[in-house]
Design a protein around this motif. Structure first.
Motif, short mmCIF file in Angstrom:
data_model
loop_
_atom_site.label_atom_id
_atom_site.label_comp_id
_atom_site.label_asym_id
_atom_site.label_seq_id
_atom_site.Cartn_x
_atom_site.Cartn_y
_atom_site.Cartn_z
N TYR A 79 0.82 -1.22 0.00
CA TYR A 79 0.00 0.00 0.00
C TYR A 79 0.86 1.27 0.00
O TYR A 79 0.40 2.34 -0.39
CB TYR A 79 -0.91 -0.02 1.23
CG TYR A 79 -1.90 1.11 1.31
CD1 TYR A 79 -2.85 1.30 0.31
CD2 TYR A 79 -1.90 2.00 2.38
CE1 TYR A 79 -3.76 2.33 0.36
CE2 TYR A 79 -2.81 3.03 2.46
CZ TYR A 79 -3.73 3.19 1.44
OH TYR A 79 -4.64 4.22 1.52
N SER A 80 2.11 1.14 0.44
CA SER A 80 3.01 2.29 0.51
C SER A 80 3.70 2.51 -0.83
O SER A 80 4.38 1.62 -1.34
CB SER A 80 4.05 2.07 1.60
OG SER A 80 5.13 2.97 1.47
N GLN A 81 3.54 3.72 -1.38
CA GLN A 81 4.22 4.03 -2.63
C GLN A 81 5.74 4.00 -2.45
O GLN A 81 6.48 3.57 -3.34
CB GLN A 81 3.79 5.40 -3.15
CG GLN A 81 4.37 5.75 -4.51
CD GLN A 81 3.88 7.09 -5.03
OE1 GLN A 81 3.32 7.88 -4.28
NE2 GLN A 81 4.07 7.35 -6.30
N TYR A 82 6.19 4.44 -1.30
CA TYR A 82 7.62 4.43 -0.97
C TYR A 82 8.16 3.01 -1.04
O TYR A 82 9.20 2.74 -1.68
CB TYR A 82 7.79 5.03 0.43
CG TYR A 82 9.20 5.22 0.91
CD1 TYR A 82 10.28 5.33 0.03
CD2 TYR A 82 9.46 5.33 2.28
CE1 TYR A 82 11.57 5.52 0.50
CE2 TYR A 82 10.75 5.53 2.75
CZ TYR A 82 11.80 5.63 1.86
OH TYR A 82 13.07 5.82 2.33
N MET A 83 7.49 2.05 -0.40
CA MET A 83 7.93 0.66 -0.42
C MET A 83 7.80 0.05 -1.82
O MET A 83 8.66 -0.73 -2.24
CB MET A 83 7.13 -0.17 0.59
CG MET A 83 7.36 0.20 2.05
SD MET A 83 9.06 -0.14 2.61
CE MET A 83 9.82 1.47 2.42
N HIS A 84 6.74 0.41 -2.52
CA HIS A 84 6.54 -0.11 -3.88
C HIS A 84 7.72 0.30 -4.78
O HIS A 84 8.26 -0.53 -5.52
CB HIS A 84 5.22 0.43 -4.45
CG HIS A 84 5.02 0.15 -5.90
ND1 HIS A 84 4.76 -1.12 -6.38
CD2 HIS A 84 5.08 0.96 -6.98
CE1 HIS A 84 4.64 -1.07 -7.69
NE2 HIS A 84 4.83 0.18 -8.08
N GLN A 85 8.10 1.56 -4.69
CA GLN A 85 9.20 2.04 -5.54
C GLN A 85 10.54 1.44 -5.12
O GLN A 85 11.37 1.10 -5.96
CB GLN A 85 9.25 3.56 -5.51
CG GLN A 85 8.03 4.20 -6.18
CD GLN A 85 8.11 5.71 -6.23
OE1 GLN A 85 8.99 6.32 -5.64
NE2 GLN A 85 7.18 6.32 -6.95
#
Length: 210
Positions: A79-85
């Motif tokens: 759900y975290s864009q930071y973790m996704h990237q």
């Protein structure tokens, strides 16, 4: 206030100093849990494997080493864009070869087809789901009949985090998560005590029945 802020960042790390510090903590604290979640999932070369709340991608990296068959595929949801990237950068080669697909999505709306996943694993994330039963139903939807889900956690750490106010409510309690799995079509739901490098942790197993 600080404990509440840290708790929010653990569940949804963002681009911030606290988010960066939380990411460093996750890499250190979760590595053994990630490695063992992969190991306990008994991943086969041609499986389709899904990691939920993949964070910086340590578990994804471990799982990808096992999916060496021509049909082996790795999926990830965070759900975290930071973790996704961050994970997308770590898994760039596998993504470019079509062996991995990562989704920036919440659990309930993850764009994965029904009955397509053999193995699901996750570490330290179920207690951040807004609705445990809705999350468990979403996982059951995408899994093949007979698929296996493995969850790893350190119960002592959860109890401590709850006592400090970092985790609020009672969703962190394993029995509540296990009840949600049972209510959503999973069977043989059980928790086992494990040990790795002198570190004690717990693993929850369940089978998807349809």
């Amino acid at each position: 206030m600080l404990s509440n802020k840290v708790g929010k960042q653990l569940g949804h790390p963002t681009y911030s100093l606290t988010g960066w510090l939380v990411t460093k903590f996750l890499k250190w604290h979760n590595q053994i849990l990630e490695e063992n979640a992969v190991k306990l999932s008994n991943i086969q070369p041609n499986d389709t494997v899904l990691e939920l709340g993949h964070g910086p991608g340590l578990g994804l990296q471990e799982a990808s080493r096992l999916l060496v068959g021509p049909r082996g595929k790795l999926l990830g949801v965070d759900y975290s864009q930071y973790m996704h990237q961050m994970a997308s950068k770590r898994m760039e080669e596998q993504i470019s070869r079509g062996k991995a697909v990562l989704y920036h999505s919440d659990l309930v709306t993850m764009p994965i087809e029904e009955n397509t996943v053999d193995k699901v694993f996750h570490c330290n994330c179920y207690y951040f789901w807004p609705d445990l039963k809705a999350g468990a139903k979403a996982i059951h939807r995408v899994m093949k009949p007979g698929g296996i889900i493995v969850t790893t956690l350190r119960l002592d750490s959860l109890k401590k985090a709850a006592s400090m106010g970092v985790l609020t409510g009672d969703k962190w309690r394993p029995e509540i998560y296990m009840e949600a799995l049972e209510c959503s079509g999973f069977t043989d739901v059980r928790m086992e005590n494990k040990r790795e490098k002198l570190i004690k942790f717990q693993a929850i197993f369940a089978n998807a029945v349809k």
